[in-house]
Design an enzyme around this catalytic site. Structure first.
Site, PDB file in Angstrom:
ATOM      1  N   LYS A 135     -38.948 -25.132   8.404  1.00 22.26           N
ATOM      2  CA  LYS A 135     -38.265 -25.083   9.694  1.00 22.26           C
ATOM      3  C   LYS A 135     -38.157 -26.502  10.254  1.00 22.26           C
ATOM      4  O   LYS A 135     -39.111 -27.281  10.199  1.00 22.26           O
ATOM      5  CB  LYS A 135     -39.073 -24.184  10.635  1.00 22.26           C
ATOM      6  CG  LYS A 135     -38.428 -23.878  11.968  1.00 22.26           C
ATOM      7  CD  LYS A 135     -39.340 -22.923  12.749  1.00 22.26           C
ATOM      8  CE  LYS A 135     -38.753 -22.545  14.085  1.00 22.26           C
ATOM      9  NZ  LYS A 135     -39.687 -21.635  14.824  1.00 22.26           N
ATOM     10  N   LEU A 184     -36.307 -23.396  21.126  1.00 21.87           N
ATOM     11  CA  LEU A 184     -37.265 -22.720  20.243  1.00 21.87           C
ATOM     12  C   LEU A 184     -37.817 -21.443  20.872  1.00 21.87           C
ATOM     13  O   LEU A 184     -38.797 -20.879  20.384  1.00 21.87           O
ATOM     14  CB  LEU A 184     -38.444 -23.649  19.895  1.00 21.87           C
ATOM     15  CG  LEU A 184     -38.112 -24.885  19.077  1.00 21.87           C
ATOM     16  CD1 LEU A 184     -39.333 -25.800  18.992  1.00 21.87           C
ATOM     17  CD2 LEU A 184     -37.638 -24.510  17.675  1.00 21.87           C
ATOM     18  N   SER A 210     -37.628 -17.617  16.443  1.00 18.85           N
ATOM     19  CA  SER A 210     -36.891 -18.868  16.329  1.00 18.85           C
ATOM     20  C   SER A 210     -36.847 -19.427  14.908  1.00 18.85           C
ATOM     21  O   SER A 210     -36.147 -20.398  14.644  1.00 18.85           O
ATOM     22  CB  SER A 210     -37.519 -19.917  17.253  1.00 18.85           C
ATOM     23  OG  SER A 210     -38.858 -20.201  16.864  1.00 18.85           O
ATOM     24  N   ILE A 231     -44.508 -18.164  18.625  1.00 20.06           N
ATOM     25  CA  ILE A 231     -45.170 -18.137  19.929  1.00 20.06           C
ATOM     26  C   ILE A 231     -44.849 -16.851  20.680  1.00 20.06           C
ATOM     27  O   ILE A 231     -45.439 -16.557  21.711  1.00 20.06           O
ATOM     28  CB  ILE A 231     -44.776 -19.368  20.778  1.00 20.06           C
ATOM     29  CG1 ILE A 231     -45.744 -19.565  21.953  1.00 20.06           C
ATOM     30  CG2 ILE A 231     -43.334 -19.264  21.265  1.00 20.06           C
ATOM     31  CD1 ILE A 231     -45.548 -20.854  22.719  1.00 20.06           C
ATOM     32  N   SER A 234     -41.590 -15.410  16.565  1.00 19.05           N
ATOM     33  CA  SER A 234     -40.651 -16.283  15.867  1.00 19.05           C
ATOM     34  C   SER A 234     -40.778 -16.302  14.359  1.00 19.05           C
ATOM     35  O   SER A 234     -39.893 -16.801  13.668  1.00 19.05           O
ATOM     36  CB  SER A 234     -40.782 -17.715  16.388  1.00 19.05           C
ATOM     37  OG  SER A 234     -40.313 -17.787  17.708  1.00 19.05           O
TER      38      SER A 234
END
Length: 559
Positions: A135, A184, A210, A231, A234
């Protein structure tokens, strides 16, 4: 420079990284594919058909089988890397899942690994020659580190992120970086830099977020093991949306240094880094490799717990020869939003199969009634500065806030700038801790080992509609490990009338409106298995036992 020009330059850089495949020796030729406007909903097969039989064979192996084959010289690291670079380039064109390919870096690394194996007769480590995707906001030395913000383009990582070093030392090959959303903080992947990343099994739907670039790339089998972050869901949202396995580990087990994001240093809700994989063993391979490096000797925040998979949490009884029962709590609904029919059907099917083995599994119902409070608490703790860092990062280039960025920043419990007072922050943190205590007491009283529940209020949502995080964010608030696994796809069996007509909440009313079976046809269905804090190994062991009984229902969906 205007944000539109910045975005155009980043896209040009990405195109150049794909074009660089043709400059390798021998060149990697990416086949012609239909224009975006001519693509069907389901593009997985188009990408698969563009490969040779050998390339399909390599890229569809699971991580553990692939490293075994590399160690035995069934394939060279160069051959494997070239196959994944090609499939990643195809996946990019079909789903918009990558920010750049890394052909020169990856091939040079692969050549060195092949030379090491040839000279020593031994692989470099447990990941020898394994391509791993990353990522983008996880820093890679000397590469751009923009975290989805136009204004942050041009920020260059001075070192590799802490999570990458143990992977590299174990023999990994980094070959592609993947998309993430603006801020994000979305359960889809949309940014002004690269646009929207979509689900390969239904392009009308989101890849999740995300870590949605990782999700779409893995769904296309352009990666068999990738690195994401979580978080509020994601890792798990992209895993579920794309038919993958994903693990949200307990916080402070894996190192987080060297990442780019707003609000770095916040301790109220802690993000985690973790794996997404096409195969379940890939999750344990990732965790065991990183923890074998003893990262707590570098990062003092980490808890010094090695990967404990040498002893079973469900051992065999020496007298009866039977395994200790896995006691599974089942949450079909969180009391706020009733999931769409494919999700509830998947839960019923899994539970029905497990009930066929009463000597191995005990099933109990979990009635949830505090999910609304959980969301109030966690949304109040996400942006303790009132979202000022997010808005400043967008304002620096003039880029507009995308709808889902604006949505999360304006949740009712998010404070107005300049954010919480110290007294308010202490009070809400106290609410978090009290919630954790109550939930733990309920868990212990129930006696469950793990809890089975939805990943979201439906399958991969239509673009722009991923507005309910409750089924994933709950576990971030509690800091419980959670693993996602695929259990099928939306099909005609889900087209019957939906009997849920009385909304549980305003959010549920909106979710009911979103249900239209034809919109979601072909979308993967994933579920989530959750354990108590630091029970990461137990969750994966339980999932392995469960999967041994329910099989691999998603395997045929990708063919």
């Amino acid at each position: 420079m205007a944000w539109q020009q910045i975005a155009a330059e980043r896209r040009a850089h990405r195109d150049a990284s794909v074009a660089a495949l043709a400059t390798l020796s021998p060149p990697i030729t990416v086949p012609s594919l239909p224009d975006e406007k001519d693509l069907p909903r389901h593009v997985y097969r188009i990408g698969r058909d563009a490969l040779t039989d050998r390339e399909r064979e390599i890229t569809e192996l699971g991580p553990t089988r692939l490293v075994e084959a590399l160690a035995k010289r069934v394939y060279t690291s160069v051959e494997v890397t070239r196959a994944f670079l090609k499939r990643a380039a195809i996946a990019l064109k079909l789903t918009n899942c990558a920010t750049e390919l890394l052909p020169s870096l990856a091939i040079e690394r692969a050549e060195s690994l092949d030379a090491h194996l040839a000279s020593t007769g031994k692989p470099l480590g447990p990941l020898h020659g394994l391509p791993i995707s990353i990522k983008e906001h996880i820093g890679l030395k000397s590469h751009d580190l923009n975290a989805g913000f136009c204004a942050w383009v041009g920020t260059i990582a001075e070192r590799d992120a802490a999570i990458l070093k143990p992977l590299y030392d174990a023999g990994a090959v980094f070959y592609v970086r993947t998309t993430q959303p603006q801020t994000l903080m979305q359960l889809e992947t949309s940014s002004n830099l690269f646009g929207e990343t979509v689900c390969p099994f239904n392009r009308d739907l989101s890849s999740g977020g995300s870590s949605g670039g990782e999700g779409a790339l893995g769904g296309m089998r352009g990666s068999c093991l990738g690195v994401g972050t979580d978080i509020g869901g994601s890792i798990r949202s992209p895993a579920a949306n794309n038919g993958l396995y994903g693990l949200r580990p307990t916080s402070y087990r894996l190192p987080m240094g060297g990442q780019s994001a707003t609000m770095l240093g916040a301790e109220h809700i802690v993000p985690v880094v973790g794996p997404l994989s096409t195969h379940l063993p890939g999750l344990s391979l990732f965790m065991s490799t990183v923890l074998a490096s003893q990262p707590w000797l570098i990062d003092p925040m980490l808890v010094p717990i090695p990967w404990r998979d040498d002893e079973s949490h469900f051992p065999l009884n020496a007298v009866t020869g039977r395994m200790k029962k896995v006691k599974i709590g089942v949450m079909r609904c969180d009391g706020v939003v009733m999931p769409h029919p494919p999700v509830t059907r998947a839960i019923d099917e899994v539970v029905g199969k497990l009930r066929e083995y009463p000597e191995e599994f005990e099933i109990v119902q979990w009635e949830e009634n505090e999910a609304a409070e959980a969301w109030d608490i966690i949304s109040a703790l996400y942006f303790v500065d009132g979202g000022e860092q997010e808005r400043s990062a967008m304002a620096a280039s003039g880029e507009p806030a995308l709808p889902l960025s604006e949505w999360i920043l304006t949740q009712p419990k998010v404070p107005k700038p300049p954010g919480h007072t110290i007294d308010a922050l202490w009070r809400i943190t106290g609410q978090r801790d009290a919630f954790r205590e109550r939930f733990l007491a309920r868990w212990l009283k129930s006696g469950i080992d793990v809890l089975l529940c939805p990943v979201g209020p439906g399958v991969a949502p239509r673009l722009g509609t991923a507005k309910y995080w409750g089924y994933t964010a709950l576990w971030n608030l509690l800091d419980y490990p959670a693993a996602v696994f695929p259990v099928g796809v939306v099909g005609e069996q889900d087209w019957g009338s939906w009997t849920h007509k009385d909304p549980l909440s305003d959010t549920d009313r909106e979710n009911i409106k979103l249900w239209d079976p034809e919109c979601y046809i072909g979308a993967p269905v994933g579920l989530q298995l959750v354990g108590r804090r630091f029970d990461d190994e137990k969750v994966l062991e339980a999932l392995n036992i469960i999967q041994g009984r329910i099989g691999l229902p998603f395997a045929d969906a990708t063919a």
